[in-house]
Design a protein around this motif. Structure first.
Motif, short mmCIF file in Angstrom:
data_model
loop_
_atom_site.label_atom_id
_atom_site.label_comp_id
_atom_site.label_asym_id
_atom_site.label_seq_id
_atom_site.Cartn_x
_atom_site.Cartn_y
_atom_site.Cartn_z
N ASN A 97 49.58 60.04 21.20
CA ASN A 97 48.85 59.97 19.94
C ASN A 97 49.15 61.13 19.00
N GLU A 98 50.00 62.04 19.45
CA GLU A 98 50.45 63.16 18.63
C GLU A 98 51.96 63.02 18.39
N LEU A 99 52.58 64.07 17.89
CA LEU A 99 54.03 64.06 17.72
C LEU A 99 54.69 63.96 19.09
N ILE A 100 55.54 62.96 19.27
CA ILE A 100 56.19 62.71 20.55
C ILE A 100 57.54 63.43 20.56
N ALA A 101 57.62 64.49 21.34
CA ALA A 101 58.84 65.31 21.35
C ALA A 101 58.90 66.08 22.68
N PRO A 102 60.13 66.42 23.10
CA PRO A 102 61.41 66.11 22.47
C PRO A 102 61.79 64.64 22.62
N GLY A 103 62.66 64.20 21.72
CA GLY A 103 63.11 62.82 21.70
C GLY A 103 64.39 62.70 20.89
N PRO A 104 64.56 61.59 20.17
CA PRO A 104 65.80 61.40 19.40
C PRO A 104 66.14 62.53 18.44
N LYS A 105 65.15 63.09 17.76
CA LYS A 105 65.43 64.17 16.81
C LYS A 105 66.07 65.36 17.50
N ASP A 116 45.97 53.72 14.99
CA ASP A 116 44.62 54.09 14.56
C ASP A 116 44.14 55.21 15.47
N SER A 117 43.83 56.36 14.88
CA SER A 117 43.46 57.52 15.70
C SER A 117 42.18 57.29 16.50
N SER A 118 41.39 56.34 16.09
CA SER A 118 40.17 56.04 16.83
C SER A 118 40.41 55.11 18.01
N ASP A 119 41.66 54.66 18.17
CA ASP A 119 42.03 53.76 19.26
C ASP A 119 43.28 54.31 19.96
N PRO A 120 43.15 55.45 20.63
CA PRO A 120 44.32 56.14 21.18
C PRO A 120 45.01 55.36 22.29
N VAL A 121 46.31 55.60 22.40
CA VAL A 121 47.15 54.94 23.41
C VAL A 121 47.14 55.75 24.70
N GLY A 143 45.71 51.41 21.05
CA GLY A 143 46.81 51.12 20.14
C GLY A 143 46.90 49.66 19.72
N GLU A 144 45.76 48.97 19.61
CA GLU A 144 45.78 47.54 19.31
C GLU A 144 46.50 47.24 18.00
N ASP A 145 46.26 48.03 16.97
CA ASP A 145 46.88 47.78 15.67
C ASP A 145 48.37 48.11 15.66
N ALA A 146 48.81 48.90 16.62
CA ALA A 146 50.21 49.35 16.63
C ALA A 146 51.10 48.47 17.51
N ARG A 147 50.52 47.58 18.28
CA ARG A 147 51.34 46.82 19.24
C ARG A 147 52.25 45.84 18.52
#
Length: 519
Positions: free
Chosen positions: A141-149, A180-185, A231-235
């Motif tokens: 739910n935050e910045l996902i790193a390290p990764g592609p960048k 949605d920050s109120s629906d964390p993954v 993460g319902e809205d993000a799926r």
């Protein structure tokens, strides 16, 4: 004249090419998933139409002895991006969807090298090389790193792993799209999280039934590997995924057309779950597996039209290939094996995904650069691990001696100036490596893992001194001539052992179908 243009000018003057673009060429690598040698029209497929890919071959060079380094996805992708065989990294195995990044961010990669040469670099599509730090829990739910960048991509829009693994969300520049920050993954591969229905608890909700491994959390009517909550809205919606990735690839091209760009377009077709858009349903005679290939081809055609519309066709190198060989059943009962008929997804080669037989790693591979590279056919022996050194040389980059250990500069072969490719290459299956040198193929003693037509994994046991095949006369690897040519066996075994070590020790040291799992 700057260093890059000077290097490119010298390279093509030496190669006998009379024309030179005003700037370094754009580079697009289109990387299919589980698409076999025989799934493409120009490689012999008749049950599925691939006009866009076939046109790439008309305009470019079609290679007949090009290989992925491995017969599964994570190892192949690792090798292509790093220039290193995956067996050198014990973590470069098929990863769960919440695995940490397996690329050392301090090492040179294909995108980082090109970025240093002035390229804008972009990833669109499948990732599956891990995300986050192995020593810390990953907060989706935050910045996902390290990764592609951190491995060299200026821009990224991708899934974490595969369509059959959670989390079933898109990630753009390190953040979940539409979250949605109120629906964390929350994601877990060890135990259930949340109260979402699963394929086991609610099979009536499924579009396609699945085996037990693929019967965890249901997202968009399809059960996946692993558990996910929130993460319902993000799926994602599976049917829309190809269009989402295509549109992002087109956006990247159009936004970066004024300067050299590198796009790694890592398509999901035709990995499971195969759920093509309704407009492609019934477009082949092979059911959803073939329909997914048609969908992939259409997307490639649209990307090629974009290059043409923006005046980029003649200054863009386009490479099409696949990460590993084909598989019919791979966890979902989608009719692929029942509708396959006489289609040969691996072409004339034996085996497919998971195995060290030729069908596991010998790939369709086409390179197109209109106006610069003369169209034709090549049997040069090349590996995807060579793309890093070859494209570095093309663009004037200098790789440190300790970087890209296994990558060779095969520019002459790739761009059609020579039929001389590698002397030999290593082919990696599950718990097993083999070697090809010239026309010869050697598989050491051990168990060759295969995915059977009814879905079970089975093994072919190779007994000492290993198996030797003469591929020009035996593409199906049916006639073991090891006892007839003991000197050739000894030669190839010594080369293989020098690269990867003793086979018996290797087999006990590697997990079969997955890497380390974290909560």
């Amino acid at each position: 004249m700057n260093k890059q243009i000077w290097t490119l000018t010298c390279l093509f003057c030496l190669a006998g090419v009379s024309s030179l673009a005003e700037r370094l060429p754009n580079i697009v690598i289109i990387y299919a998933d589980d698409v076999g040698y025989g799934d493409i029209g120009c490689y012999g497929a008749t049950a599925v139409d691939t006009p866009a890919i076939d046109q790439l071959a008309v305009n470019g060079i079609r290679f007949t002895s090009a290989y992925a380094t491995a017969s599964t996805c994570t190892p192949s992708r690792y090798s292509l991006l790093t220039g290193r065989y995956a067996f050198r990294n014990k973590n470069a195995v098929i990863l769960p969807g919440n695995a940490p990044l397996i690329i050392d961010i301090t090492q040179s990669t294909l995108p980082s090298v090109l970025r240093e040469q002035g390229y804008s670099t972009g990833l669109v599509g499948k990732w599956h090389i891990g995300l986050g730090n192995p020593t810390e829990p990953l907060d989706w739910n935050e910045l996902i790193a390290p990764g592609p960048k951190e491995v060299g991509f200026d821009y990224s829009y991708h899934m974490a792993a595969t369509g059959d693994r959670v989390p079933s969300v898109f990630i753009e520049n390190g953040r979940i799209v539409g979250l949605d920050s109120s629906d964390p993954v929350t994601v877990n591969y060890l135990e259930a999280v949340g109260d979402d229905p699963t394929g086991i608890s609610h099979p009536e909700m499924l579009k396609t039934q699945a085996d037990e491994q693929h019967a965890k959390t249901i997202v968009d009517g399809t059960s996946r590997i692993g558990w996910m909550s929130g993460g319902e809205d993000a799926r994602w919606t599976d049917e829309e995924m190809p269009d989402v990735f295509l549109n992002k690839a087109i956006e990247f091209v159009e936004e970066n057309k004024e300067e050299p760009f590198f796009l790694f377009y890592a398509m999901h077709e035709n990995h499971v779950p195969r759920i093509p858009h309704p407009r492609f349903r019934g477009s082949s005679s092979l059911g959803v597996r073939g329909d997914a290939v048609v969908q992939m081809d259409w997307s490639i055609g649209r990307l090629m039209e974009t290059l043409k519309e923006n005046g980029l066709s003649e200054n863009t190198i386009v490479i099409f290939s696949s990460d590993n060989g084909p598989v019919l059943y791979d966890g979902y009962y989608d009719g692929a094996r029942e509708l396959n008929g006489d289609h040969k997804p691996a072409g004339p080669w034996r085996g497919g995904k998971y195995s060290v037989w030729e069908g596991g790693t010998r790939m369709p591979f086409i390179l197109s650069w209109p106006g610069t590279v003369e169209p034709g056919l090549s049997d040069a022996l090349i590996s995807q691990v060579d793309l890093l050194a070859s494209l570095a040389a093309l663009t004037g980059a200098e790789l440190p001696q300790e970087e890209a250990l296994d990558s060779q500069n095969l520019s002459d072969a790739l761009f059609g100036k020579s039929e001389d490719g590698r002397d030999y290459l290593i082919q990696q299956g599950v718990k097993m490596e083999a070697i090809r040198k010239g026309p010869w193929k050697y598989i050491p003693e051990g168990d060759v893992t295969n995915r059977g037509s009814i879905g079970k994994f089975y093994t072919n046991t190779i007994t000492p001194p290993g198996a030797l095949f003469y591929l020009p006369e035996d593409p199906g690897e049916a006639n073991d001539v090891a006892r007839i040519y003991p000197a050739k066996v000894q030669e190839l075994r010594a080369l293989l052992d020098a690269e990867v070590g003793d086979n018996t020790a290797r087999q006990s040291d590697r997990e079969e179908l997955g890497g380390a799992v974290r909560n």
